[in-house]
Design an enzyme around this catalytic site. Structure first.
Site, PDB file in Angstrom:
ATOM      1  N   SER A 172       2.871   4.921 -12.459  1.00 47.87           N
ATOM      2  CA  SER A 172       1.811   4.148 -13.103  1.00 47.87           C
ATOM      3  C   SER A 172       2.403   2.812 -13.541  1.00 47.87           C
ATOM      4  O   SER A 172       3.416   2.358 -12.992  1.00 47.87           O
ATOM      5  CB  SER A 172       1.237   4.941 -14.281  1.00 47.87           C
ATOM      6  N   TYR A 185      -5.413  -3.816 -10.837  1.00 51.10           N
ATOM      7  CA  TYR A 185      -4.126  -3.104 -10.964  1.00 51.10           C
ATOM      8  C   TYR A 185      -4.131  -2.187 -12.195  1.00 51.10           C
ATOM      9  O   TYR A 185      -3.670  -1.048 -12.138  1.00 51.10           O
ATOM     10  CB  TYR A 185      -3.019  -4.160 -11.053  1.00 51.10           C
TER      11      TYR A 185
HETATM   12  N1  LIG Z   1       8.652  -3.451 -10.731  1.00 55.30           N
HETATM   13  C1  LIG Z   1       8.101  -3.211 -11.922  1.00 55.30           C
HETATM   14  O1  LIG Z   1       8.544  -3.723 -12.970  1.00 55.30           O
HETATM   15  C2  LIG Z   1       6.930  -2.303 -12.003  1.00 55.30           C
HETATM   16  C3  LIG Z   1       6.224  -2.239 -13.228  1.00 55.30           C
HETATM   17  C4  LIG Z   1       5.150  -1.358 -13.342  1.00 55.30           C
HETATM   18  C5  LIG Z   1       4.816  -0.551 -12.275  1.00 55.30           C
HETATM   19  N2  LIG Z   1       5.502  -0.646 -11.092  1.00 55.30           N
HETATM   20  C6  LIG Z   1       5.106   0.237 -10.003  1.00 55.30           C
HETATM   21  O2  LIG Z   1       6.266   0.681  -9.318  1.00 55.30           O
HETATM   22  C7  LIG Z   1       5.947   0.925  -7.941  1.00 55.30           C
HETATM   23  C8  LIG Z   1       6.928   0.220  -7.043  1.00 55.30           C
HETATM   24  O3  LIG Z   1       6.777  -1.173  -7.219  1.00 55.30           O
HETATM   25  P1  LIG Z   1       7.919  -2.224  -6.816  1.00 55.30           P
HETATM   26  O4  LIG Z   1       8.042  -3.130  -7.981  1.00 55.30           O
HETATM   27  O5  LIG Z   1       9.105  -1.530  -6.281  1.00 55.30           O
HETATM   28  O6  LIG Z   1       7.144  -3.018  -5.642  1.00 55.30           O
HETATM   29  P2  LIG Z   1       7.611  -3.536  -4.197  1.00 55.30           P
HETATM   30  O7  LIG Z   1       6.578  -4.504  -3.754  1.00 55.30           O
HETATM   31  O8  LIG Z   1       9.028  -3.982  -4.240  1.00 55.30           O
HETATM   32  O9  LIG Z   1       7.527  -2.206  -3.312  1.00 55.30           O
HETATM   33  C9  LIG Z   1       6.311  -1.594  -2.997  1.00 55.30           C
HETATM   34  C10 LIG Z   1       6.384  -1.066  -1.573  1.00 55.30           C
HETATM   35  O10 LIG Z   1       5.128  -0.412  -1.277  1.00 55.30           O
HETATM   36  C11 LIG Z   1       4.836  -0.665   0.078  1.00 55.30           C
HETATM   37  N3  LIG Z   1       3.401  -0.467   0.329  1.00 55.30           N
HETATM   38  C12 LIG Z   1       2.373  -1.276  -0.045  1.00 55.30           C
HETATM   39  N4  LIG Z   1       1.214  -0.802   0.421  1.00 55.30           N
HETATM   40  C13 LIG Z   1       1.500   0.347   1.094  1.00 55.30           C
HETATM   41  C14 LIG Z   1       0.700   1.287   1.782  1.00 55.30           C
HETATM   42  N5  LIG Z   1      -0.637   1.124   1.895  1.00 55.30           N
HETATM   43  N6  LIG Z   1       1.297   2.359   2.353  1.00 55.30           N
HETATM   44  C15 LIG Z   1       2.649   2.520   2.249  1.00 55.30           C
HETATM   45  N7  LIG Z   1       3.459   1.627   1.638  1.00 55.30           N
HETATM   46  C16 LIG Z   1       2.888   0.559   1.047  1.00 55.30           C
HETATM   47  C17 LIG Z   1       5.278  -2.099   0.293  1.00 55.30           C
HETATM   48  O11 LIG Z   1       5.465  -2.406   1.679  1.00 55.30           O
HETATM   49  C18 LIG Z   1       6.565  -2.161  -0.536  1.00 55.30           C
HETATM   50  O12 LIG Z   1       7.726  -1.922   0.263  1.00 55.30           O
HETATM   51  C19 LIG Z   1       4.494   0.485  -7.781  1.00 55.30           C
HETATM   52  O13 LIG Z   1       3.679   1.616  -7.872  1.00 55.30           O
HETATM   53  C20 LIG Z   1       4.244  -0.429  -8.945  1.00 55.30           C
HETATM   54  O14 LIG Z   1       2.879  -0.452  -9.337  1.00 55.30           O
HETATM   55  C21 LIG Z   1       6.533  -1.511 -10.934  1.00 55.30           C
END
Ligand SMILES: NC(=O)c1ccc[n+]([C@@H]2O[C@H](COP(=O)([O-])OP(=O)(O)OC[C@H]3O[C@@H](n4cnc5c(N)ncnc54)[C@H](O)[C@@H]3O)[C@@H](O)[C@H]2O)c1
Length: 336
Positions: A156, A171
């Site tokens: 989340s 989001y």
């Molecule tokens: N980075 C943060 O600080 C943060 C904060 C809150 C929540 N999140 C959550 O953590 C998770 C990972 O985020 P992240 O920061 O590593 O992002 P990121 O963009 O680095 O990685 C996300 C990956 O998901 C893949 N993706 C997107 N749509 C897709 C689909 N339809 N099917 C399969 N793969 C798909 C993308 O190609 C990408 O490689 C997410 O759920 C994000 O909402 C991250």
């Protein structure tokens, strides 16, 4: 001996960021991993099937076990194929990590239907779809007498749980839904031996660095010196998720906020102070007066409180940040 020896894990969006860190860490801890990713940019555009394969290759090079899958989590049958990939390649599936997401930040007044739908499709429907097919497989295994520990770990975001920054209608709504599903699914799936938990991460990734201007300065995401403890390294998320994925973990129905080595219980909407009448309903005038005696929390105060964690305690600065988000969005709307 790794904590995930003998476990088969499917991780969505494992080509980059937090998902990639989880895939590498899971494999190093002995899991056989399905690395799912369609390789899109952070707004969901494009697509590069080599992203998932390259993480699988990294795992092989380190002596681990992995296969790549390039189905989209938004594709109902694709979600089933991911589960089937694990079973075909490794003979079982123990863990699903729902991690894939995209981001299209816009103010409510400017957000298009397509921007709303795209973000909700990946995060909310994607989590539902992959969990659904895994749950069907696990019910079948349970009914056949198999009592292996199974686990779903959802991803989340504070955006949907407790950090009401603007421009996040799509989001935040999707991530709040993931929080709700985490609790609900933990109750529904307990009868098949499935634990369901979630994390609310904070890590330096493409997605977080792409957030609207201003967030980087607030969170100091890129300020740590090389070699020093780096609270924004996605590895901290991977360690927590590996714990939740391990058969030794007994937690279920929990959401953990992870910021570096700080891991905090995160509560769902809870019922607070209340008013009531003995055996009678309110008139609308009475109700107005009664509610006036309660202390309501302002979402702005929540934001100020949260910003303090990142070293910003000035209400004026937080207000300026909100204004900057909304002004930038307004300008981009007018320019388009
Ligand atoms: N980075 C943060 O600080 C943060 C904060 C809150 C929540 N999140 C959550 O953590 C998770 C990972 O985020 P992240 O920061 O590593 O992002 P990121 O963009 O680095 O990685 C996300 C990956 O998901 C893949 N993706 C997107 N749509 C897709 C689909 N339809 N099917 C399969 N793969 C798909 C993308 O190609 C990408 O490689 C997410 O759920 C994000 O909402 C991250």
């Amino acid at each position: 001996m790794g904590i995930l020896d003998g476990r088969v894990a499917l991780i969505t969006g494992a080509g980059r960021g937090i998902g990639r860190a989880e895939a590498l860490y899971f494999a190093a801890e002995g899991a056989q991993v399905v690395v799912n990713d369609i390789g899109v940019s952070s707004d969901g555009s494009g697509g590069d099937t080599s992203i998932a394969a390259s993480v699988a290759a990294e795992i092989h090079a380190a002596g681990g076990s992995a296969v790549a899958n390039t189905d989209s989590v938004t594709d109902w049958q694709g979600a089933k194929r991911m589960v089937d990939t694990a079973i075909d390649a490794f003979g079982d599936l123990h863990v699903v990590v729902n991690n894939a997401a995209i981001s299209r930040p816009r103010a409510l007044v400017n957000m298009s239907e397509a921007e709303f739908d795209a973000v909700v499709a990946v995060k909310l429907k994607g989590t539902f779809a992959v969990s659904h097919w895994a749950a069907r497989y696990w019910r079948e295994r349970y009914e056949a007498g198999d009592r292996a520990d199974r686990a779903i770990i959802n991803t989340s975001s504070s955006a949907g749980l407790n950090s009401p920054y603007p421009l996040n209608t799509n989001y935040a709504a999707a991530n709040a839904g993931v929080g709700a599903m985490t609790i609900l699914h933990s109750l529904e799936l307990a009868r098949y031996g499935v634990r369901v938990n979630g994390i609310s991460p904070g890590a330096r990734t493409r997605l977080s660095l792409d957030l609207p201007a201003g967030v980087d300065s607030l969170t100091a995401r890129d300020r740590s010196a090389p070699g020093s403890y780096d609270p924004w390294d996605p590895i901290h998320q991977a360690v927590v998720v590996a714990h939740l994925a391990s058969a030794a973990c007994t937690l279920t129905g929990q959401m953990l906020t992870v910021r570096g080595s700080t891991v905090a219980i995160t509560r769902n909407w809870s019922v607070g102070e209340h008013v009531s009448k003995e055996n009678a309903g309110w008139t609308v005038e009475e109700l107005g007066r009664a509610l006036g005696r309660l202390t309501f929390e302002s979402p702005f105060d929540t934001l100020v409180y949260l910003a303090r964690v990142y070293g910003v305690s000035d209400r004026e600065q937080v207000q300026q940040l909100i204004n900057r988000f909304l002004d930038n969005d307004e300008q981009s709307e007018k320019a388009s």
